[in-house]
Design a protein around this motif. Structure first.
Motif, PDB file in Angstrom:
ATOM      1  N   HIS A 253       0.876  -1.233   0.086  1.00 15.73           N
ATOM      2  CA  HIS A 253       0.158   0.074  -0.055  1.00 15.73           C
ATOM      3  C   HIS A 253       0.860   1.190  -0.107  1.00 15.73           C
ATOM      4  CE1 HIS A 253       0.730  -0.602   4.375  1.00 15.73           C
ATOM      5  NE2 HIS A 253       0.728   0.843   4.344  1.00 15.73           N
ATOM      6  N   PHE A 254       0.218   2.352  -0.490  1.00 14.15           N
ATOM      7  CA  PHE A 254       0.799   3.653  -0.410  1.00 14.15           C
ATOM      8  C   PHE A 254      -0.213   4.814  -0.136  1.00 14.15           C
ATOM      9  CE2 PHE A 254       2.259   7.660  -2.236  1.00 14.15           C
ATOM     10  CZ  PHE A 254       3.254   7.928  -1.574  1.00 14.15           C
ATOM     11  N   GLY A 255       0.096   5.683   0.736  1.00 17.34           N
ATOM     12  CA  GLY A 255      -0.907   6.910   0.948  1.00 17.34           C
ATOM     13  C   GLY A 255      -0.472   7.955   1.822  1.00 17.34           C
ATOM     14  N   ALA A 256      -1.173   8.599   2.347  1.00 17.52           N
ATOM     15  CA  ALA A 256      -0.972   9.822   3.010  1.00 17.52           C
ATOM     16  C   ALA A 256      -1.545   9.731   4.430  1.00 17.52           C
ATOM     17  CB  ALA A 256      -1.453  11.043   2.275  1.00 17.52           C
ATOM     18  N   VAL A 257      -0.948  10.106   5.495  1.00 14.95           N
ATOM     19  CA  VAL A 257      -1.451  10.117   6.908  1.00 14.95           C
ATOM     20  C   VAL A 257      -1.352  11.467   7.418  1.00 14.95           C
ATOM     21  CG1 VAL A 257       0.725   9.419   7.914  1.00 14.95           C
ATOM     22  CG2 VAL A 257      -1.472   9.026   8.971  1.00 14.95           C
ATOM     23  N   ILE A 258      -2.539  12.099   7.834  1.00 14.62           N
ATOM     24  CA  ILE A 258      -2.376  13.353   8.542  1.00 14.62           C
ATOM     25  C   ILE A 258      -2.764  13.091   9.884  1.00 14.62           C
ATOM     26  CG2 ILE A 258      -3.340  15.793   8.463  1.00 14.62           C
ATOM     27  CD1 ILE A 258      -4.071  15.296   5.450  1.00 14.62           C
ATOM     28  N   PRO A 259      -2.024  13.590  10.820  1.00  7.93           N
ATOM     29  CA  PRO A 259      -2.436  13.612  12.356  1.00  7.93           C
ATOM     30  C   PRO A 259      -3.439  14.752  12.514  1.00  7.93           C
ATOM     31  CG  PRO A 259       0.048  13.793  12.236  1.00  7.93           C
ATOM     32  CD  PRO A 259      -0.316  13.888  10.767  1.00  7.93           C
ATOM     33  N   LEU A 260      -4.569  14.457  13.089  1.00 11.00           N
ATOM     34  CA  LEU A 260      -5.497  15.562  13.228  1.00 11.00           C
ATOM     35  C   LEU A 260      -5.262  16.304  14.649  1.00 11.00           C
ATOM     36  CD1 LEU A 260      -8.521  13.464  11.827  1.00 11.00           C
ATOM     37  CD2 LEU A 260      -7.160  14.991  10.883  1.00 11.00           C
ATOM     38  N   VAL A 261      -5.053  15.643  15.769  1.00  4.15           N
ATOM     39  CA  VAL A 261      -4.888  15.924  17.240  1.00  4.15           C
ATOM     40  C   VAL A 261      -3.930  15.177  17.952  1.00  4.15           C
ATOM     41  CG1 VAL A 261      -6.921  14.837  18.079  1.00  4.15           C
ATOM     42  CG2 VAL A 261      -5.982  17.026  19.058  1.00  4.15           C
ATOM     43  N   THR A 262      -2.910  15.835  18.685  1.00  4.58           N
ATOM     44  CA  THR A 262      -2.010  15.100  19.221  1.00  4.58           C
ATOM     45  C   THR A 262      -2.046  15.797  20.741  1.00  4.58           C
ATOM     46  OG1 THR A 262      -0.653  14.660  17.461  1.00  4.58           O
ATOM     47  CG2 THR A 262       0.084  14.207  19.625  1.00  4.58           C
ATOM     48  N   HIS A 263      -2.026  14.834  21.692  1.00  3.24           N
ATOM     49  CA  HIS A 263      -1.828  15.244  23.332  1.00  3.24           C
ATOM     50  C   HIS A 263      -0.626  14.794  23.859  1.00  3.24           C
ATOM     51  CE1 HIS A 263      -3.001  16.823  26.968  1.00  3.24           C
ATOM     52  NE2 HIS A 263      -2.723  15.778  27.615  1.00  3.24           N
ATOM     53  N   ALA A 264       0.316  15.620  24.022  1.00  5.92           N
ATOM     54  CA  ALA A 264       1.719  15.403  24.851  1.00  5.92           C
ATOM     55  C   ALA A 264       1.991  16.173  25.769  1.00  5.92           C
ATOM     56  CB  ALA A 264       2.574  15.058  23.760  1.00  5.92           C
ATOM     57  N   GLY A 265       1.243  16.337  26.888  1.00  3.44           N
ATOM     58  CA  GLY A 265       1.214  17.542  27.850  1.00  3.44           C
ATOM     59  C   GLY A 265       0.257  18.844  27.302  1.00  3.44           C
TER      60      GLY A 265
ATOM     61  N   VAL B 253      13.055   6.525  13.699  1.00  2.24           N
ATOM     62  CA  VAL B 253      14.326   6.515  13.518  1.00  2.24           C
ATOM     63  C   VAL B 253      15.033   7.968  13.820  1.00  2.24           C
ATOM     64  CG1 VAL B 253      16.097   6.251  11.583  1.00  2.24           C
ATOM     65  CG2 VAL B 253      13.954   4.931  11.712  1.00  2.24           C
ATOM     66  N   ASN B 254      16.154   7.497  14.628  1.00  5.03           N
ATOM     67  CA  ASN B 254      16.964   8.983  15.089  1.00  5.03           C
ATOM     68  C   ASN B 254      16.139   9.765  16.111  1.00  5.03           C
ATOM     69  OD1 ASN B 254      19.329   8.040  13.657  1.00  5.03           O
ATOM     70  ND2 ASN B 254      18.532   9.162  11.850  1.00  5.03           N
ATOM     71  N   ALA B 255      15.304   9.213  16.882  1.00  7.46           N
ATOM     72  CA  ALA B 255      14.433  10.058  17.582  1.00  7.46           C
ATOM     73  C   ALA B 255      14.343   8.933  18.828  1.00  7.46           C
ATOM     74  CB  ALA B 255      13.163  10.569  17.183  1.00  7.46           C
ATOM     75  N   PRO B 256      14.153   9.779  20.003  1.00  8.17           N
ATOM     76  CA  PRO B 256      13.933   8.957  21.375  1.00  8.17           C
ATOM     77  C   PRO B 256      12.645   8.648  21.573  1.00  8.17           C
ATOM     78  CG  PRO B 256      14.447  11.062  22.065  1.00  8.17           C
ATOM     79  CD  PRO B 256      14.550  11.102  20.255  1.00  8.17           C
ATOM     80  N   SER B 257      11.967   7.729  20.616  1.00  9.89           N
ATOM     81  CA  SER B 257      10.383   7.589  20.689  1.00  9.89           C
ATOM     82  C   SER B 257      10.110   6.312  20.194  1.00  9.89           C
ATOM     83  CB  SER B 257       9.689   8.702  19.742  1.00  9.89           C
ATOM     84  OG  SER B 257       8.578   8.485  19.836  1.00  9.89           O
ATOM     85  N   TRP B 258       9.219   5.641  20.805  1.00 10.23           N
ATOM     86  CA  TRP B 258       8.831   4.290  20.228  1.00 10.23           C
ATOM     87  C   TRP B 258       7.233   4.234  20.569  1.00 10.23           C
ATOM     88  CZ3 TRP B 258       6.874   0.627  23.734  1.00 10.23           C
ATOM     89  CH2 TRP B 258       7.095   0.643  25.039  1.00 10.23           C
ATOM     90  N   GLY B 259       6.367   3.228  20.386  1.00 11.15           N
ATOM     91  CA  GLY B 259       5.230   3.007  20.642  1.00 11.15           C
ATOM     92  C   GLY B 259       4.387   2.152  20.017  1.00 11.15           C
TER      93      GLY B 259
ATOM     94  N   ARG C 131       2.731   7.045  21.921  1.00 15.10           N
ATOM     95  CA  ARG C 131       4.189   7.070  21.784  1.00 15.10           C
ATOM     96  C   ARG C 131       4.628   7.453  23.369  1.00 15.10           C
ATOM     97  NH1 ARG C 131       2.564   5.298  17.791  1.00 15.10           N
ATOM     98  NH2 ARG C 131       3.459   6.151  15.457  1.00 15.10           N
ATOM     99  N   ILE C 132       5.792   6.841  23.511  1.00 10.16           N
ATOM    100  CA  ILE C 132       6.696   7.142  24.650  1.00 10.16           C
ATOM    101  C   ILE C 132       7.738   7.783  24.288  1.00 10.16           C
ATOM    102  CG2 ILE C 132       8.182   6.162  26.717  1.00 10.16           C
ATOM    103  CD1 ILE C 132       4.892   5.671  26.591  1.00 10.16           C
ATOM    104  N   GLN C 133       7.949   9.012  24.623  1.00 16.54           N
ATOM    105  CA  GLN C 133       9.227   9.934  24.190  1.00 16.54           C
ATOM    106  C   GLN C 133      10.008  10.617  25.287  1.00 16.54           C
ATOM    107  OE1 GLN C 133       6.007  12.726  22.816  1.00 16.54           O
ATOM    108  NE2 GLN C 133       6.341  11.966  20.619  1.00 16.54           N
TER     109      GLN C 133
ATOM    110  N   ASN D 123      10.687  10.562  30.831  1.00 19.40           N
ATOM    111  CA  ASN D 123       9.887   9.854  29.653  1.00 19.40           C
ATOM    112  C   ASN D 123       8.670  10.520  29.580  1.00 19.40           C
ATOM    113  OD1 ASN D 123      11.864   8.186  28.527  1.00 19.40           O
ATOM    114  ND2 ASN D 123      11.150   6.867  29.906  1.00 19.40           N
ATOM    115  N   ARG D 124       7.589  10.722  28.639  1.00  9.23           N
ATOM    116  CA  ARG D 124       6.335  11.265  28.656  1.00  9.23           C
ATOM    117  C   ARG D 124       5.516  10.502  27.650  1.00  9.23           C
ATOM    118  NH1 ARG D 124       6.150  17.020  25.357  1.00  9.23           N
ATOM    119  NH2 ARG D 124       7.494  16.321  23.686  1.00  9.23           N
ATOM    120  N   GLY D 125       4.329  10.266  27.521  1.00 10.19           N
ATOM    121  CA  GLY D 125       3.386   9.786  26.760  1.00 10.19           C
ATOM    122  C   GLY D 125       2.926  10.718  25.925  1.00 10.19           C
TER     123      GLY D 125
END
Length: 170
Positions: free
Chosen positions: A34-46, A114-120, A147-149, A156-158
């Motif tokens: 598959h191929f596509g585009a993903v757009i984050p609509l809202v994110t809460h990190a603090g 990749v190259n970021a302190p983030s996983w989830g 994500r955990i960052q 760390n924060r979620g």
């Protein structure tokens, strides 16, 4: 070996090769992508960030191995472009997908930035729209990236978000 003998041997090898052609492989039914585009609509990190605060777009591309009629392993790579501050990231996103009825599927992906302190993890729900007479389908997918960052203070924060993924599957 004479030219006539070499020719007979070559013809015999050709006939044996034609007669021993295996039946058609079924790999085309088990491998997709598959191929596509993903757009984050809202994110809460603090704090909560919406699409109007910081436009980000990703371009997921994946290879899918169907292990049965309902289960699949999907390896997705997601390069993303962030507007403010300007940056490009890459997420390695392996996961499992389970086909449901009426063109729906649900899944869970691991996420390694990749190259970021983030996983989830990224739970998802997908609805496909097959195109009659064609080997591909369009789809819309709702994603909930968790994500955990690492934060600047050394802890760390979620974070949790909601996004939409539109694309084409084949």
């Amino acid at each position: 070996m004479t030219t006539a003998a070499a020719t007979r041997t070559l013809i015999l090898c050709f006939v044996v090769a034609l007669l021993s052609v295996p039946r058609a492989a079924m790999a085309q039914d088990r491998l997709g992508g598959h191929f596509g585009a993903v757009i984050p609509l809202v994110t809460h990190a603090g704090t909560t960030t919406t699409i109007s605060d910081d436009f980000t777009i990703g371009f997921p591309m994946g290879i899918t191995v169907k292990t049965s009629s309902v289960w699949a392993f999907d390896l997705e790579l997601v390069p993303s472009i962030q507007n403010d501050p300007l940056g490009v990231t890459l997420t390695v996103h392996p996961g499992i997908i389970r086909a449901l009825s009426n063109g729906y599927a649900a899944g869970l992906r691991m996420a390694f930035d990749v190259n970021a302190p983030s996983w989830g993890f990224t739970p998802l729900i997908n609805k496909s729209f097959p195109v009659p007479g064609h080997p591909y389908s369009y789809f819309i997918e709702g994603v909930v990236p968790i994500r955990i960052q690492a934060d600047p203070a050394g802890g760390n924060r979620g974070s949790i978000g909601v996004g939409v993924h539109l694309g084409i599957g084949f």
